[in-house]
Design a protein around this motif. Sequence first.
Motif, short mmCIF file in Angstrom:
data_model
loop_
_atom_site.label_atom_id
_atom_site.label_comp_id
_atom_site.label_asym_id
_atom_site.label_seq_id
_atom_site.Cartn_x
_atom_site.Cartn_y
_atom_site.Cartn_z
N UNK A 86 55.73 81.40 -60.07
CA UNK A 86 54.80 82.51 -60.15
C UNK A 86 53.38 82.12 -59.78
N UNK A 87 53.14 80.81 -59.59
CA UNK A 87 51.80 80.36 -59.21
C UNK A 87 51.36 80.94 -57.87
N UNK A 88 52.32 81.21 -56.98
CA UNK A 88 51.96 81.73 -55.66
C UNK A 88 51.28 83.09 -55.74
N UNK A 89 51.50 83.81 -56.84
CA UNK A 89 50.85 85.12 -57.00
C UNK A 89 49.35 84.99 -57.19
N UNK A 90 48.89 83.80 -57.52
CA UNK A 90 47.46 83.57 -57.71
C UNK A 90 46.74 83.30 -56.40
N UNK A 91 47.49 83.24 -55.32
CA UNK A 91 46.89 82.98 -54.03
C UNK A 91 47.35 81.66 -53.45
N UNK A 92 46.98 81.38 -52.21
CA UNK A 92 47.47 80.19 -51.51
C UNK A 92 46.65 78.94 -51.76
N UNK A 93 46.01 78.84 -52.92
CA UNK A 93 45.11 77.70 -53.16
C UNK A 93 45.84 76.37 -53.06
N UNK A 148 48.82 75.20 -51.49
CA UNK A 148 49.16 74.65 -50.17
C UNK A 148 47.95 74.43 -49.27
N UNK A 149 46.97 75.32 -49.34
CA UNK A 149 45.79 75.15 -48.49
C UNK A 149 44.95 73.95 -48.92
N UNK A 150 44.79 73.77 -50.23
CA UNK A 150 43.98 72.65 -50.71
C UNK A 150 44.69 71.33 -50.42
N UNK A 151 46.02 71.31 -50.54
CA UNK A 151 46.75 70.08 -50.22
C UNK A 151 46.65 69.77 -48.72
N UNK A 152 46.76 70.80 -47.90
CA UNK A 152 46.62 70.58 -46.46
C UNK A 152 45.21 70.13 -46.13
N UNK A 153 44.22 70.72 -46.78
CA UNK A 153 42.83 70.32 -46.56
C UNK A 153 42.58 68.88 -46.94
N UNK A 154 43.17 68.43 -48.04
CA UNK A 154 42.97 67.03 -48.44
C UNK A 154 43.72 66.09 -47.50
N UNK A 191 40.12 82.23 -47.93
CA UNK A 191 40.92 81.15 -48.49
C UNK A 191 40.93 79.93 -47.56
N UNK A 192 40.72 80.15 -46.27
CA UNK A 192 40.78 79.05 -45.31
C UNK A 192 39.67 78.03 -45.51
N UNK A 193 38.64 78.39 -46.30
CA UNK A 193 37.61 77.41 -46.62
C UNK A 193 38.20 76.19 -47.33
N UNK A 194 39.34 76.39 -47.99
CA UNK A 194 39.96 75.28 -48.71
C UNK A 194 40.52 74.22 -47.76
N UNK A 195 40.61 74.53 -46.48
CA UNK A 195 41.01 73.53 -45.50
C UNK A 195 39.85 72.62 -45.13
N UNK A 196 38.63 73.09 -45.33
CA UNK A 196 37.44 72.37 -44.90
C UNK A 196 36.77 71.63 -46.05
N UNK A 197 36.72 72.29 -47.21
CA UNK A 197 35.95 71.77 -48.35
C UNK A 197 36.37 70.36 -48.76
N UNK A 198 37.67 70.00 -48.81
CA UNK A 198 38.03 68.65 -49.28
C UNK A 198 37.41 67.52 -48.48
N UNK A 220 37.78 75.80 -59.73
CA UNK A 220 37.44 76.57 -60.92
C UNK A 220 36.32 77.56 -60.64
N UNK A 221 35.32 77.10 -59.92
CA UNK A 221 34.14 77.93 -59.67
C UNK A 221 34.34 78.86 -58.47
N UNK A 222 35.05 78.38 -57.45
CA UNK A 222 35.08 79.07 -56.17
C UNK A 222 36.20 80.11 -56.03
N UNK A 223 37.37 79.84 -56.61
CA UNK A 223 38.52 80.71 -56.33
C UNK A 223 38.31 82.18 -56.70
N UNK A 224 37.52 82.52 -57.74
CA UNK A 224 37.32 83.96 -58.00
C UNK A 224 36.64 84.70 -56.85
#
Length: 264
Positions: free
Chosen positions: A37-44, A46-52, A187-194, A176-180
């Motif tokens: 059910x975590x996927x319902x919270x958004x793609x954080x 997989x995107x954050x793992x790909x970004x890292x 969401x694609x910013x999570x590919x760059x931020x790491x 914690x701060x950004x996802x809201x």
Amino acid sequence: MEWDMPVHSSPTGPSAVFTIGCLVILVGLIVWWALSGESKRGPALPLFMLGTAISAVAVEPVFDNTLLYWYPPDNGLGVFAAYGRTVPWFVPLGYAWFFGGIAYVVWRYLQLGVDRRQVWWTFAVVALIDALATSLAGWLDLSGFYGPQPFMFGGVNVWFAFADATGVLVGATILFVLTPLLSGRNWLWLLVIPSISYGAVLGGVSGPVTLGLHSDWPTPVRWLAGAVTIGLCCAVIHGCSYLTAGARPTELWAEKGSRESASS
């Protein structure tokens, strides 16, 4: 002061097992995200793992040189070579599950509402995980530190475990701060931020150690530099705990909006 990188052959069997282990952890996190059910919270996740994983390409060879870390130059499981390092597949995979996956899990834990003591305990657990993973790679002769490393005990690099764990906690705090605020293509910013956040954290806190490793300093001064690096890590975690302990991200932004309204 220059230190020549030791040249080791790559043990194919242990390297393959270590790589598969990283892949299993990575796939396990994705399956958990998809089925729980975590996927319902958004793609954080997989995107954050790909970004890292992308950040491994951007920063790993640089820090390998500044922090004196070796990989076998001839490696059948190498994914790319740059700046005198042949980086194996387990590095981007390890970045993905550690700096991406664990940061996500820590973020979800922070959302439960924790106090500052719990943030520090979380930091300690993450540091232990990092110490085990990096030390295991060294014990298996897959990679390792060289030169006059401070706080190095039996293949366990203490200052580096602090630095890597700081990178994870900063990543969790960013989530914690950004996802809201994220939706749609944002969401694609999570590919760059790491690449920016991990590069900034490790580059910042490891500065004293880097100076010590590349300067003609006596051993006590190098260890003092290592202690300063550990202190900088603790200062960053203090800031993370201040932002996240007992707070909700929506409350942080609501408080910011209230201040702006009051000042206008």
